[in-house]
Design an enzyme around this catalytic site. Structure first.
Site, PDB file in Angstrom:
ATOM      1  CE  LYS A  56      26.194  41.660  20.775  1.00  0.00           C
ATOM      2  NZ  LYS A  56      25.570  40.851  19.721  1.00  0.00           N
ATOM      3  CB  VAL A  73      19.795  35.163  12.028  1.00  0.00           C
ATOM      4  CG1 VAL A  73      20.692  34.419  11.068  1.00  0.00           C
ATOM      5  CG2 VAL A  73      20.313  35.060  13.441  1.00  0.00           C
ATOM      6  CB  VAL A  95      29.123  37.404  19.776  1.00  0.00           C
ATOM      7  CG1 VAL A  95      29.824  38.407  18.894  1.00  0.00           C
ATOM      8  CG2 VAL A  95      29.177  37.800  21.229  1.00  0.00           C
ATOM      9  CE1 TYR A 129      12.165  43.696  14.156  1.00  0.00           C
ATOM     10  CE2 TYR A 129      11.460  41.445  14.590  1.00  0.00           C
ATOM     11  CZ  TYR A 129      11.188  42.726  14.139  1.00  0.00           C
ATOM     12  OH  TYR A 129       9.930  43.023  13.689  1.00  0.00           O
ATOM     13  CG  ASN A 145      13.550  37.473  12.522  1.00  0.00           C
ATOM     14  OD1 ASN A 145      12.412  37.959  12.566  1.00  0.00           O
ATOM     15  ND2 ASN A 145      14.628  38.206  12.413  1.00  0.00           N
TER      16      ASN A 145
END
Ligand SMILES: Nc1ncnc2c1ncn2[C@@H]1O[C@H](COP(=O)(O)OP(=O)(O)O)[C@@H](O)[C@H]1O
Ligand SMILES: [Mg+2]
Length: 202
Positions: free
Chosen positions: A37, A13, A111, A17, A169
């Site tokens: 992450k 999704v 995640v 970004y 987005n």
């Protein structure tokens, strides 16, 4: 606030970004931003941690940015099982503590969505709770997003997790639903849509 957990309604999704976008924005405002992450799954070429480290020119070692890496492109629990491993959550918490000390703010990319399994009876939402971070939800701009976003909001609220806002987005200006989704989601969830990002080719 030591950090923000960037979660999403699904994989693909735009969490990575948006994490990059927010890191650049906070930097412009003068903050020293770290990224994390906690778990990545799949080949190195698709590793969000490596990508963000490179794009944002972050010096922290990869074992702090991405303490858990699994080989297979699966959700963490099945990826770990395939390698006959159990994810060691302590590694994530200690890496976060280190990064928190080094930076004004740490952006933690999740995640997939909030119900993605990490260990048996432990999923992304539990990780958010244990890291004690507020969240931003990244959701798609177009059709289908009302359902996914409202489900994500309810799940987070049920656990008492703070939701700072929703970022929609990949607006492409082609779908009718793109015109009403933000307003609908705000009205039905009571959570502000704090950003709308266009799809930018290349
Ligand atoms: N607004 C956007 N404009 C152009 N490309 C985008 C945009 N948002 C996401 N992408 C691209 O779409 C793909 C999926 O986004 P990504 O951020 O990796 O999703 P997630 O982290 O949620 O899995 C990536 O290739 C990313 O670069
Ligand atoms: Mg990602």
């Amino acid at each position: 606030m030591p950090g923000i957990f960037i979660t999403g309604t699904d994989t693909g999704v735009g969490k990575t970004y948006v994490t990059q976008y927010l890191a650049e924005e906070f930097r412009r405002q003068g903050s020293d931003v770290g990224i994390m992450k906690p778990i990545s799954c799949g080949p190195a070429k698709d590793n969000d941690a490596l990508l963000l480290k490179k794009r944002l020119k972050i010096n922290d070692p990869i074992h702090l940015i991405n303490p858990i890496h699994l080989k297979h492109p699966l959700a963490p629990l099945p990826a770990a099982r395939l390698e006959k491993k159990k994810i060691d959550l302590k590694k994530i918490f200690s890496a976060f503590k280190e990064l928190e000390k080094k930076h004004d703010l740490v952006l933690v990319e999740g995640v997939g969505g909030v119900a993605v399994p990490i260990n048996k009876n432990y999923c992304v939402i539990d990780l958010i709770k244990d890291l004690k971070l507020p969240t931003i939800i990244v959701a798609r701009a177009g059709l289908g997003t009302i359902n996914h976003t409202l489900l994500t909001v309810s799940a987070l609220r049920e656990q008492g997790i703070e939701i700072m806002g929703i970022i929609l987005n990949s607006f492409r200006g082609k779908e009718l639903s793109e015109k009403s989704n933000a307003e609908m989601i705000e009205e039905l969830s009571g959570v502000p849509v704090i950003g709308k990002l266009m799809w930018v080719a290349n």
